[in-house]
Design a protein around this motif. Structure first.
Motif, PDB file in Angstrom:
ATOM      1  N   VAL A 159       0.837  -1.207   0.000  1.00 61.45           N
ATOM      2  CA  VAL A 159       0.000   0.000   0.000  1.00 61.45           C
ATOM      3  C   VAL A 159       0.871   1.256   0.000  1.00 61.45           C
ATOM      4  O   VAL A 159       0.582   2.225  -0.711  1.00 61.45           O
ATOM      5  CB  VAL A 159      -0.965  -0.013   1.211  1.00 61.45           C
ATOM      6  CG1 VAL A 159      -1.665   1.326   1.368  1.00 61.45           C
ATOM      7  CG2 VAL A 159      -1.972  -1.138   1.054  1.00 61.45           C
ATOM      8  N   GLY A 160       1.936   1.248   0.772  1.00 61.07           N
ATOM      9  CA  GLY A 160       2.833   2.405   0.817  1.00 61.07           C
ATOM     10  C   GLY A 160       3.500   2.671  -0.510  1.00 61.07           C
ATOM     11  O   GLY A 160       3.570   3.817  -0.966  1.00 61.07           O
ATOM     12  N   LEU A 161       3.969   1.614  -1.157  1.00 61.53           N
ATOM     13  CA  LEU A 161       4.604   1.776  -2.467  1.00 61.53           C
ATOM     14  C   LEU A 161       3.602   2.269  -3.504  1.00 61.53           C
ATOM     15  O   LEU A 161       3.917   3.152  -4.310  1.00 61.53           O
ATOM     16  CB  LEU A 161       5.234   0.464  -2.913  1.00 61.53           C
ATOM     17  CG  LEU A 161       6.002   0.509  -4.223  1.00 61.53           C
ATOM     18  CD1 LEU A 161       7.160   1.492  -4.132  1.00 61.53           C
ATOM     19  CD2 LEU A 161       6.509  -0.875  -4.583  1.00 61.53           C
ATOM     20  N   LEU A 162       2.407   1.728  -3.475  1.00 61.89           N
ATOM     21  CA  LEU A 162       1.362   2.175  -4.400  1.00 61.89           C
ATOM     22  C   LEU A 162       1.027   3.649  -4.175  1.00 61.89           C
ATOM     23  O   LEU A 162       0.882   4.416  -5.136  1.00 61.89           O
ATOM     24  CB  LEU A 162       0.115   1.316  -4.224  1.00 61.89           C
ATOM     25  CG  LEU A 162      -1.040   1.621  -5.161  1.00 61.89           C
ATOM     26  CD1 LEU A 162      -0.648   1.344  -6.606  1.00 61.89           C
ATOM     27  CD2 LEU A 162      -2.255   0.799  -4.779  1.00 61.89           C
ATOM     28  N   ALA A 163       0.955   4.068  -2.921  1.00 65.08           N
ATOM     29  CA  ALA A 163       0.660   5.471  -2.616  1.00 65.08           C
ATOM     30  C   ALA A 163       1.778   6.389  -3.098  1.00 65.08           C
ATOM     31  O   ALA A 163       1.510   7.482  -3.615  1.00 65.08           O
ATOM     32  CB  ALA A 163       0.443   5.652  -1.113  1.00 65.08           C
ATOM     33  N   VAL A 164       3.024   5.959  -2.955  1.00 66.25           N
ATOM     34  CA  VAL A 164       4.147   6.778  -3.425  1.00 66.25           C
ATOM     35  C   VAL A 164       4.084   6.940  -4.939  1.00 66.25           C
ATOM     36  O   VAL A 164       4.257   8.051  -5.468  1.00 66.25           O
ATOM     37  CB  VAL A 164       5.496   6.154  -2.986  1.00 66.25           C
ATOM     38  CG1 VAL A 164       6.664   6.822  -3.690  1.00 66.25           C
ATOM     39  CG2 VAL A 164       5.658   6.260  -1.478  1.00 66.25           C
ATOM     40  N   VAL A 165       3.807   5.862  -5.649  1.00 68.48           N
ATOM     41  CA  VAL A 165       3.752   5.923  -7.114  1.00 68.48           C
ATOM     42  C   VAL A 165       2.578   6.790  -7.571  1.00 68.48           C
ATOM     43  O   VAL A 165       2.732   7.665  -8.437  1.00 68.48           O
ATOM     44  CB  VAL A 165       3.664   4.505  -7.719  1.00 68.48           C
ATOM     45  CG1 VAL A 165       3.366   4.561  -9.202  1.00 68.48           C
ATOM     46  CG2 VAL A 165       4.953   3.747  -7.459  1.00 68.48           C
ATOM     47  N   VAL A 166       1.402   6.571  -6.988  1.00 68.73           N
ATOM     48  CA  VAL A 166       0.223   7.361  -7.369  1.00 68.73           C
ATOM     49  C   VAL A 166       0.442   8.842  -7.040  1.00 68.73           C
ATOM     50  O   VAL A 166       0.123   9.719  -7.851  1.00 68.73           O
ATOM     51  CB  VAL A 166      -1.042   6.819  -6.669  1.00 68.73           C
ATOM     52  CG1 VAL A 166      -2.204   7.774  -6.811  1.00 68.73           C
ATOM     53  CG2 VAL A 166      -1.409   5.461  -7.237  1.00 68.73           C
ATOM     54  N   GLY A 167       0.992   9.117  -5.886  1.00 68.59           N
ATOM     55  CA  GLY A 167       1.263  10.510  -5.520  1.00 68.59           C
ATOM     56  C   GLY A 167       2.254  11.179  -6.449  1.00 68.59           C
ATOM     57  O   GLY A 167       2.096  12.350  -6.799  1.00 68.59           O
ATOM     58  N   VAL A 202      -0.688  19.700  -5.294  1.00 63.09           N
ATOM     59  CA  VAL A 202      -0.602  19.750  -3.837  1.00 63.09           C
ATOM     60  C   VAL A 202      -0.939  18.384  -3.227  1.00 63.09           C
ATOM     61  O   VAL A 202      -0.271  17.934  -2.301  1.00 63.09           O
ATOM     62  CB  VAL A 202      -1.545  20.841  -3.274  1.00 63.09           C
ATOM     63  CG1 VAL A 202      -1.610  20.785  -1.766  1.00 63.09           C
ATOM     64  CG2 VAL A 202      -1.102  22.211  -3.754  1.00 63.09           C
ATOM     65  N   ALA A 203      -1.959  17.720  -3.758  1.00 60.11           N
ATOM     66  CA  ALA A 203      -2.385  16.429  -3.214  1.00 60.11           C
ATOM     67  C   ALA A 203      -1.331  15.348  -3.454  1.00 60.11           C
ATOM     68  O   ALA A 203      -1.157  14.454  -2.617  1.00 60.11           O
ATOM     69  CB  ALA A 203      -3.713  16.011  -3.832  1.00 60.11           C
ATOM     70  N   GLY A 204      -0.633  15.418  -4.575  1.00 60.88           N
ATOM     71  CA  GLY A 204       0.368  14.411  -4.902  1.00 60.88           C
ATOM     72  C   GLY A 204       1.461  14.264  -3.847  1.00 60.88           C
ATOM     73  O   GLY A 204       1.694  13.162  -3.344  1.00 60.88           O
ATOM     74  N   PRO A 205       2.140  15.343  -3.478  1.00 58.24           N
ATOM     75  CA  PRO A 205       3.171  15.221  -2.438  1.00 58.24           C
ATOM     76  C   PRO A 205       2.624  14.776  -1.082  1.00 58.24           C
ATOM     77  O   PRO A 205       3.310  14.061  -0.347  1.00 58.24           O
ATOM     78  CB  PRO A 205       3.758  16.637  -2.350  1.00 58.24           C
ATOM     79  CG  PRO A 205       3.467  17.250  -3.654  1.00 58.24           C
ATOM     80  CD  PRO A 205       2.176  16.663  -4.115  1.00 58.24           C
ATOM     81  N   VAL A 206       1.397  15.151  -0.772  1.00 60.10           N
ATOM     82  CA  VAL A 206       0.787  14.699   0.480  1.00 60.10           C
ATOM     83  C   VAL A 206       0.618  13.182   0.451  1.00 60.10           C
ATOM     84  O   VAL A 206       0.940  12.488   1.418  1.00 60.10           O
ATOM     85  CB  VAL A 206      -0.564  15.409   0.723  1.00 60.10           C
ATOM     86  CG1 VAL A 206      -1.294  14.801   1.904  1.00 60.10           C
ATOM     87  CG2 VAL A 206      -0.357  16.900   0.921  1.00 60.10           C
ATOM     88  N   VAL A 207       0.142  12.654  -0.678  1.00 58.98           N
ATOM     89  CA  VAL A 207      -0.033  11.206  -0.807  1.00 58.98           C
ATOM     90  C   VAL A 207       1.321  10.504  -0.772  1.00 58.98           C
ATOM     91  O   VAL A 207       1.452   9.421  -0.189  1.00 58.98           O
ATOM     92  CB  VAL A 207      -0.820  10.872  -2.103  1.00 58.98           C
ATOM     93  CG1 VAL A 207      -0.853   9.384  -2.361  1.00 58.98           C
ATOM     94  CG2 VAL A 207      -2.233  11.424  -2.018  1.00 58.98           C
ATOM     95  N   VAL A 208       2.338  11.108  -1.376  1.00 60.43           N
ATOM     96  CA  VAL A 208       3.680  10.527  -1.326  1.00 60.43           C
ATOM     97  C   VAL A 208       4.170  10.449   0.125  1.00 60.43           C
ATOM     98  O   VAL A 208       4.715   9.421   0.545  1.00 60.43           O
ATOM     99  CB  VAL A 208       4.678  11.337  -2.196  1.00 60.43           C
ATOM    100  CG1 VAL A 208       6.106  10.915  -1.922  1.00 60.43           C
ATOM    101  CG2 VAL A 208       4.359  11.177  -3.665  1.00 60.43           C
ATOM    102  N   LEU A 209       3.975  11.503   0.884  1.00 64.84           N
ATOM    103  CA  LEU A 209       4.400  11.496   2.291  1.00 64.84           C
ATOM    104  C   LEU A 209       3.653  10.440   3.105  1.00 64.84           C
ATOM    105  O   LEU A 209       4.264   9.728   3.912  1.00 64.84           O
ATOM    106  CB  LEU A 209       4.203  12.875   2.916  1.00 64.84           C
ATOM    107  CG  LEU A 209       5.171  13.951   2.452  1.00 64.84           C
ATOM    108  CD1 LEU A 209       4.790  15.301   3.054  1.00 64.84           C
ATOM    109  CD2 LEU A 209       6.585  13.594   2.834  1.00 64.84           C
ATOM    110  N   VAL A 210       2.359  10.318   2.871  1.00 66.04           N
ATOM    111  CA  VAL A 210       1.583   9.288   3.565  1.00 66.04           C
ATOM    112  C   VAL A 210       2.099   7.905   3.168  1.00 66.04           C
ATOM    113  O   VAL A 210       2.265   7.018   4.018  1.00 66.04           O
ATOM    114  CB  VAL A 210       0.079   9.424   3.252  1.00 66.04           C
ATOM    115  CG1 VAL A 210      -0.699   8.218   3.737  1.00 66.04           C
ATOM    116  CG2 VAL A 210      -0.476  10.700   3.869  1.00 66.04           C
ATOM    117  N   GLY A 211       2.394   7.729   1.890  1.00 66.69           N
ATOM    118  CA  GLY A 211       2.934   6.451   1.431  1.00 66.69           C
ATOM    119  C   GLY A 211       4.273   6.129   2.062  1.00 66.69           C
ATOM    120  O   GLY A 211       4.539   4.975   2.415  1.00 66.69           O
ATOM    121  N   LEU A 212       5.119   7.132   2.220  1.00 68.44           N
ATOM    122  CA  LEU A 212       6.416   6.904   2.860  1.00 68.44           C
ATOM    123  C   LEU A 212       6.264   6.513   4.324  1.00 68.44           C
ATOM    124  O   LEU A 212       6.997   5.650   4.827  1.00 68.44           O
ATOM    125  CB  LEU A 212       7.293   8.152   2.721  1.00 68.44           C
ATOM    126  CG  LEU A 212       7.804   8.444   1.311  1.00 68.44           C
ATOM    127  CD1 LEU A 212       8.523   9.792   1.286  1.00 68.44           C
ATOM    128  CD2 LEU A 212       8.716   7.338   0.824  1.00 68.44           C
TER     129      LEU A 212
END
Length: 64
Positions: A9-17, A41-51
């Protein structure tokens, strides 16, 4: 199997973000999301959540 779900899930969130960020910044043509500030703006937030999720997944795998 401990932690694999979080890692996935984390990797998927990083890629989608990352894709959302690139689209929001206008680097991808022919998309509804191109040059839209909300995705930039939403993309980097999703990347941070994924990380964060990836970090928890790695911690769960190390605790074995």
């Amino acid at each position: 199997m401990r932690g694999w779900f979080r890692l996935t899930v984390g990797l998927l969130a990083v890629v989608v973000g990352a894709v959302w960020t690139v689209q929001g910044l206008g680097y991808v043509e022919d998309s509804v999301m191109t040059d839209q500030r909300v995705w930039a703006v939403a993309g980097p937030v999703v990347v941070l959540v994924g990380l964060v999720v990836l970090w928890f997944g790695l911690r769960a795998r190390r605790r074995r």
